[in-house]
Design a protein around this motif. Sequence first.
Motif, mmCIF file in Angstrom:
data_model
loop_
_atom_site.group_PDB
_atom_site.id
_atom_site.type_symbol
_atom_site.label_atom_id
_atom_site.label_comp_id
_atom_site.label_asym_id
_atom_site.label_seq_id
_atom_site.Cartn_x
_atom_site.Cartn_y
_atom_site.Cartn_z
ATOM 1 N N THR A 151 0.839 -1.203 0.000
ATOM 2 C CA THR A 151 0.000 0.000 0.000
ATOM 3 C C THR A 151 0.870 1.248 0.000
ATOM 4 O OG1 THR A 151 -1.696 -1.191 1.227
ATOM 5 C CG2 THR A 151 -1.843 1.211 1.234
ATOM 6 N N VAL A 152 0.526 2.225 -0.843
ATOM 7 C CA VAL A 152 1.218 3.517 -0.894
ATOM 8 C C VAL A 152 0.321 4.565 -0.246
ATOM 9 C CG1 VAL A 152 2.259 5.268 -2.374
ATOM 10 C CG2 VAL A 152 2.404 2.849 -3.022
ATOM 11 N N VAL A 157 5.637 3.532 1.403
ATOM 12 C CA VAL A 157 5.304 2.232 0.816
ATOM 13 C C VAL A 157 5.375 1.207 1.947
ATOM 14 C CG1 VAL A 157 5.868 0.485 -0.908
ATOM 15 C CG2 VAL A 157 6.245 2.915 -1.416
ATOM 16 N N TYR A 158 4.210 0.702 2.340
ATOM 17 C CA TYR A 158 4.106 -0.216 3.474
ATOM 18 C C TYR A 158 4.252 -1.669 3.046
ATOM 19 C CZ TYR A 158 2.825 2.976 7.207
ATOM 20 O OH TYR A 158 2.857 3.934 8.174
ATOM 21 N N HIS A 159 4.767 -2.461 3.988
ATOM 22 C CA HIS A 159 4.893 -3.910 3.828
ATOM 23 C C HIS A 159 4.371 -4.536 5.115
ATOM 24 C CE1 HIS A 159 7.510 -2.943 0.457
ATOM 25 N NE2 HIS A 159 8.111 -2.118 1.266
ATOM 26 N N GLU A 160 3.821 -5.731 4.999
ATOM 27 C CA GLU A 160 3.278 -6.401 6.174
ATOM 28 C C GLU A 160 3.385 -7.907 5.995
ATOM 29 O OE1 GLU A 160 -0.886 -6.747 8.680
ATOM 30 O OE2 GLU A 160 -0.732 -5.258 7.098
ATOM 31 N N GLN A 161 3.807 -8.574 7.077
ATOM 32 C CA GLN A 161 3.869 -10.035 7.062
ATOM 33 C C GLN A 161 3.836 -10.542 8.503
ATOM 34 O OE1 GLN A 161 7.179 -11.660 4.906
ATOM 35 N NE2 GLN A 161 6.652 -13.758 5.401
ATOM 36 N N ASP A 162 2.886 -11.415 8.811
ATOM 37 C CA ASP A 162 2.810 -12.100 10.102
ATOM 38 C C ASP A 162 2.886 -11.148 11.296
ATOM 39 O OD1 ASP A 162 2.686 -14.537 8.729
ATOM 40 O OD2 ASP A 162 4.879 -14.693 8.668
ATOM 41 N N GLY A 163 2.140 -10.048 11.237
ATOM 42 C CA GLY A 163 2.100 -9.116 12.352
ATOM 43 C C GLY A 163 3.225 -8.105 12.381
ATOM 44 N N GLU A 164 4.165 -8.218 11.456
ATOM 45 C CA GLU A 164 5.246 -7.233 11.342
ATOM 46 C C GLU A 164 4.890 -6.244 10.245
ATOM 47 O OE1 GLU A 164 8.801 -9.385 10.438
ATOM 48 O OE2 GLU A 164 8.801 -10.456 12.347
ATOM 49 N N ILE A 165 5.224 -4.967 10.481
ATOM 50 C CA ILE A 165 5.056 -3.953 9.437
ATOM 51 C C ILE A 165 6.368 -3.204 9.269
ATOM 52 C CG2 ILE A 165 2.567 -3.608 9.732
ATOM 53 C CD1 ILE A 165 3.647 -0.871 11.161
ATOM 54 N N TRP A 166 6.593 -2.726 8.055
ATOM 55 C CA TRP A 166 7.736 -1.870 7.781
ATOM 56 C C TRP A 166 7.413 -1.056 6.546
ATOM 57 C CZ3 TRP A 166 7.408 -7.009 6.899
ATOM 58 C CH2 TRP A 166 7.736 -7.505 5.643
ATOM 59 N N ARG A 223 15.200 10.130 2.827
ATOM 60 C CA ARG A 223 15.001 8.699 3.016
ATOM 61 C C ARG A 223 14.516 8.466 4.431
ATOM 62 N NH1 ARG A 223 17.258 4.689 0.152
ATOM 63 N NH2 ARG A 223 18.690 6.172 -0.792
ATOM 64 N N GLY A 224 13.521 7.585 4.556
ATOM 65 C CA GLY A 224 13.024 7.231 5.881
ATOM 66 C C GLY A 224 12.622 5.775 5.926
ATOM 67 N N HIS A 225 12.645 5.219 7.131
ATOM 68 C CA HIS A 225 12.255 3.827 7.341
ATOM 69 C C HIS A 225 11.445 3.744 8.626
ATOM 70 C CE1 HIS A 225 14.994 2.318 4.247
ATOM 71 N NE2 HIS A 225 15.820 3.231 4.683
ATOM 72 N N ALA A 275 -3.340 7.756 -8.942
ATOM 73 C CA ALA A 275 -2.511 8.879 -8.479
ATOM 74 C C ALA A 275 -1.067 8.436 -8.352
ATOM 75 C CB ALA A 275 -3.026 9.406 -7.147
ATOM 76 N N ASP A 276 -0.182 9.411 -8.285
ATOM 77 C CA ASP A 276 1.239 9.136 -8.115
ATOM 78 C C ASP A 276 1.586 9.196 -6.644
ATOM 79 O OD1 ASP A 276 4.299 10.808 -9.095
ATOM 80 O OD2 ASP A 276 3.960 8.809 -8.349
#
Length: 116
Positions: A8-9, A28-37, A47-49, A115-116
Amino acid sequence: MARSLDGTVLAPVADQAPGQVGTRTRFVYHEQDGEIWAEYAGGDVARGHLVGTRAGDRLDFRYVQLKRDGTTSSGHCVSTVVELPDGRVRLEESWEWESQPGRGTSVVEQLPHDAD
């Protein structure tokens, strides 16, 4: 639980303080097994994380960013995932810097597919 945020953006709906995340920033989100980044950049942020966990509709994460002026900063955020009537996702955020004074709230929303 609401749908996965993976891929998801999202973008802020309003600018924050100068030199911080703003409407030109993209997450730009990522998710797997209760973890998000997520990775993010745009506007004054070079740049950010962020990295953390998701339990139901609650995200709890730490973030770190490099600004275009070469300075770094970090903090903690708790977000609530809300599904909008049009099916997009909104994150209602409560954040606090850990590397400098300051706290606040913000809202980021999923960009429409065209959208961009």
